[in-house]
Design an enzyme around this catalytic site. Sequence first.
Site, PDB file in Angstrom:
ATOM      1  N   HIS A 155       5.238  55.519 -52.641  1.00 23.54           N
ATOM      2  CA  HIS A 155       5.875  54.448 -51.934  1.00 23.54           C
ATOM      3  C   HIS A 155       6.958  54.882 -51.246  1.00 23.54           C
ATOM      4  O   HIS A 155       8.082  54.268 -50.845  1.00 23.54           O
ATOM      5  CB  HIS A 155       6.306  53.256 -52.811  1.00 23.54           C
ATOM      6  CG  HIS A 155       5.325  52.801 -53.712  1.00 23.54           C
ATOM      7  ND1 HIS A 155       4.503  51.528 -53.367  1.00 23.54           N
ATOM      8  CD2 HIS A 155       4.969  53.403 -54.965  1.00 23.54           C
ATOM      9  CE1 HIS A 155       3.685  51.667 -54.469  1.00 23.54           C
ATOM     10  NE2 HIS A 155       3.631  52.386 -55.319  1.00 23.54           N
ATOM     11  N   SER A 276      16.112  67.971 -26.145  1.00 22.48           N
ATOM     12  CA  SER A 276      16.389  66.747 -25.306  1.00 22.48           C
ATOM     13  C   SER A 276      16.954  66.982 -24.102  1.00 22.48           C
ATOM     14  O   SER A 276      18.010  67.817 -23.917  1.00 22.48           O
ATOM     15  CB  SER A 276      17.307  65.726 -26.290  1.00 22.48           C
ATOM     16  OG  SER A 276      18.044  64.892 -25.486  1.00 22.48           O
ATOM     17  N   LYS A 282      19.780  68.315 -29.914  1.00 24.63           N
ATOM     18  CA  LYS A 282      18.485  67.770 -30.404  1.00 24.63           C
ATOM     19  C   LYS A 282      17.450  69.110 -30.751  1.00 24.63           C
ATOM     20  O   LYS A 282      17.429  69.916 -29.608  1.00 24.63           O
ATOM     21  CB  LYS A 282      17.857  66.842 -29.719  1.00 24.63           C
ATOM     22  CG  LYS A 282      18.528  65.557 -29.693  1.00 24.63           C
ATOM     23  CD  LYS A 282      18.636  64.885 -31.073  1.00 24.63           C
ATOM     24  CE  LYS A 282      17.257  64.542 -31.648  1.00 24.63           C
ATOM     25  NZ  LYS A 282      16.636  63.075 -30.858  1.00 24.63           N
ATOM     26  N   GLU A 289       4.773  65.013 -33.789  1.00 24.97           N
ATOM     27  CA  GLU A 289       4.734  63.518 -33.500  1.00 24.97           C
ATOM     28  C   GLU A 289       3.325  63.295 -32.563  1.00 24.97           C
ATOM     29  O   GLU A 289       2.726  62.359 -32.558  1.00 24.97           O
ATOM     30  CB  GLU A 289       5.866  63.162 -32.698  1.00 24.97           C
ATOM     31  CG  GLU A 289       7.208  63.162 -33.342  1.00 24.97           C
ATOM     32  CD  GLU A 289       8.293  63.117 -32.502  1.00 24.97           C
ATOM     33  OE1 GLU A 289       9.062  61.870 -32.383  1.00 24.97           O
ATOM     34  OE2 GLU A 289       8.734  64.119 -31.771  1.00 24.97           O
TER      35      GLU A 289
END
Length: 456
Positions: A155, A276, A282, A289
Amino acid sequence: MTLWGGRFSTKLNDQAWDLNTSLPVDQRMALQDVDGSLAWADAIHKAGILSDEEHEQIARGLVAVRVEFASGQFSFVPSDEDIHTAVERRLGELIGAAAGKLHTGRSRNDQVATDFRLWMLQVIPQLDSAFINLQSALVEQAELAGETLMPGYTHLQRAQPILLSHWWLSHFHPLQRDRQRLVDLTKRVSVLPLGCGALAGTPVPVDRSVLAVALNFAEPSPNSLDAVSDRDFAAEFLFCATLTGVHLSKLAEQIVLYTSAEFGFFELSDAYSTGSSLMPQKKNPDVFELTRGKAGTLLGLLTGLLATLKGLPSTYDKDLQEDKAPVFAAADTLLMMLPILAGALRTITAKPERMRNAIDSFMMATDLADYLVGKGIPFRETHAIAGKAVRLAGEKKLGLEEISLEAYQVLSPAFEADVYQVFDPLESVKRRNAIGGTSPKAVAMQIAECKSQNSK
Ligand code: ARG
């Protein structure tokens, strides 16, 4: 010239032509189309349709066409409706009238189904190698991890400590099942439609069993009506690809999470991370992704084809021309993602300290219950006692290892001074020693097993 002009008085409307043509997609099956034609030429020669000379001319011509494709020399012309037309047109240019005999007893319906299957039969081994490569990257990381501990979650809540190596290998096995699925699919791809004609079978007395062997198929299809429209193999392939996408997405999701500052369990190598345009600090896990994103795209390809197939009447319908683009796209996606992921995982750095610091004594609450089981108390009771210890620790803002022995003994007189040993996470991991467990011994066995599966 199309292959079907005879009964028409005008040519096809230009836009309808663009809709109808499949060359932009099916030219990828050029070599398969030539190979299928070579085998067909042999078959109809044996059946007495081609003279020795015609057969020799056609075979020589097709080999020349094959060389043109293989060397990138083949030129398409605007009237090439599909790959089958292009091959036959070029054969005619090279050898003249005899080329016109090649299509005897054959239809593009059995031809395209054959080409497509031949194409799939060559892509499955390519995928298999790509799977093996990614699996080896996982095994390498598992070996590198040694006895590094990390929190295991259910979970997404801290659950029990596990070995990092065990976690790496948890991503090996789904890929192994993916490989097995593709091998199993091979049986159903390896059924030859050629020799079924447009739908009813071929009037030429070809030996389809010999033809199947010649093209490396396991057997000829048993029913011509089914054979020209059976695209189960394409749907199955897309399901296999989609499930792989889901597996890779699961892995990717965890890498995205674990490379965040909040977890900090891994750091990606610069070669597999992106920046970024706005925020100079970043370091983004775009590769992972996109892996996650591609799973959705793959699922779309699968549902798209199934929707196309649903509701089609028996035998060939032009809707079936929509079958190849999704399959090619899925294969391309996996052949791109699998090696990239292998590279990204080979170069990822684990942060054992961060992982160790994320393990707290509450993750040994099960061990605490098991400790009392060792003192002869039934697990149902020990679970409740350990639960009370957790509550007490929460109230006092202490870790389980900080509760005094006296306080433990109030919860159960069975607690003794050795209770504090259960809070060592490495010992907790070592206790899970049955096959498939997270103990160093069980994981070492698993690594050996994975390595041997990976070399098959
Ligand atoms: N381009 C077609 C396809 O991909 C080939 C078969 C065409 N057959 C036909 N009768 N028009 O499905």
